[in-house]
Design an enzyme around this catalytic site. Structure first.
Site, PDB file in Angstrom:
ATOM      1  N   LYS A  73       0.842  -1.213   0.000  1.00  0.00           N
ATOM      2  CA  LYS A  73       0.000   0.000   0.000  1.00  0.00           C
ATOM      3  C   LYS A  73       0.876   1.263   0.000  1.00  0.00           C
ATOM      4  CE  LYS A  73      -2.144  -1.180   3.863  1.00  0.00           C
ATOM      5  NZ  LYS A  73      -1.577  -2.495   4.235  1.00  0.00           N
ATOM      6  N   ARG A  88      -9.522   0.410   8.740  1.00  0.00           N
ATOM      7  CA  ARG A  88      -9.046  -0.933   9.063  1.00  0.00           C
ATOM      8  C   ARG A  88     -10.056  -1.716   9.905  1.00  0.00           C
ATOM      9  NH1 ARG A  88      -3.176   0.236   8.364  1.00  0.00           N
ATOM     10  NH2 ARG A  88      -2.008  -1.700   8.471  1.00  0.00           N
ATOM     11  N   ARG A 140      12.002  -5.721   5.109  1.00  0.00           N
ATOM     12  CA  ARG A 140      11.963  -4.285   5.372  1.00  0.00           C
ATOM     13  C   ARG A 140      12.525  -3.989   6.767  1.00  0.00           C
ATOM     14  NH1 ARG A 140       6.337  -1.115   4.966  1.00  0.00           N
ATOM     15  NH2 ARG A 140       5.915  -2.293   6.851  1.00  0.00           N
ATOM     16  N   ARG A 185      11.808  -0.114  11.861  1.00  0.00           N
ATOM     17  CA  ARG A 185      10.451  -0.186  12.423  1.00  0.00           C
ATOM     18  C   ARG A 185      10.357  -1.360  13.378  1.00  0.00           C
ATOM     19  NH1 ARG A 185       5.701   0.633   8.042  1.00  0.00           N
ATOM     20  NH2 ARG A 185       4.675  -0.701   9.583  1.00  0.00           N
ATOM     21  N   ARG A 192       0.028  -9.158  13.291  1.00  0.00           N
ATOM     22  CA  ARG A 192      -0.595  -8.126  12.455  1.00  0.00           C
ATOM     23  C   ARG A 192      -1.476  -8.771  11.386  1.00  0.00           C
ATOM     24  NH1 ARG A 192       4.724  -5.084  10.777  1.00  0.00           N
ATOM     25  NH2 ARG A 192       3.390  -3.938   9.332  1.00  0.00           N
TER      26      ARG A 192
END
Ligand code: B4P
Length: 191
Positions: free
Chosen positions: A14, A89, A128, A134, A146
């Site tokens: 996204k 969400r 990532r 992160r 998640r």
């Protein structure tokens, strides 16, 4: 005004595709993930509360993100359209967004849903995590939590917009450019 929701599980691309879409179409980009991370780096009370949820792979409470989006809509009058990335969400967030847009005499034009397999999502996010810093990307358990949250709470968003015939599924595996072209084709056919 033409408004888009870019939808999909964590790591489906996204954020990656949003950057390209705003560069091409000039939409106003509203990413709740980016807004929350900016609150965290400024160490605001909202950011400190949100971090507790995000570090466990859980969704931040609805009232927090709905309030953030409501403020962002007010701060951006006169744009040609909004690109919602990572919002809504939950079912409650979808209903709140519909109401906020109705007050502005507009609505969601299309929901573009990126489909990606779970193993590919985990691979991308761990990858990532090596460079992003992160804290929600560098632990496989948190990444899987998640994805569970997504199935439990977020997939309902697609069902909500399906009743208005607004959801289009796009294969989210392949090159970034191929996926971008498929998204553009859908947008161009609707504007
Ligand atoms: P978000 O910031 O929304 O991010 P995301 O779901 O992790 O990722 P996205 O799908 O944008 O992936 P990207 O393009 O970067 O959410 C983070 C957290 O914030 C949530 O877990 C939650 O706690 C909280 N939150 C946010 N919004 C909320 C809301 N509305 N309500 C409650 N809580 C909320 O891609 C990922 C990786 O894949 C990148 O490394 C990228 O380079 C790679 N990639 C992308 N496309 C690829 C391709 N085609 N092939 C190979 N790799 C690709």
């Amino acid at each position: 005004m033409f408004n888009i929701i870019l939808f999909g599980p964590p790591g489906s691309g996204k954020g990656t595709q949003s950057e390209k879409l705003i560069a091409k179409y000039g939409f106003k980009h509203l990413s709740t993930g980016d807004l929350l991370r900016s609150e965290i780096s400024s160490q605001t009370p909202l950011g400190l509360e949100a971090k507790n949820f995000m570090d466990k792979g859980q969704l931040v409470p609805d009232e927090v993100v709905i309030g953030m989006i409501s403020t962002a809509l007010e701060q951006n009058p006169g744009v040609s359209g909004f690109l919602f990335d990572g919002f809504p969400r939950t079912q409650a967030q979808s209903e709140a967004l519909d109401k906020l847009l109705k007050l502005k005499q507009t609505a969601i034009g299309v929901v573009l849903a990126l489909d990606v397999s779970e193993e590919e999502l985990v691979k991308r996010l761990l990858n990532r995590g090596i460079t992003s810093g992160r804290s929600d990307d560098n632990n496989e358990e948190v990444i899987r939590a998640r994805i569970v949250e997504y199935h439990k709470k977020t997939s309902a968003v697609a069902d909500h917009y399906k009743q208005f015939d607004k959801v289009v599924h796009i294969p989210g595996e392949g090159s970034v450019e191929e996926i971008f072209e498929a998204l553009c084709a859908e947008i161009d056919s609707r504007q």
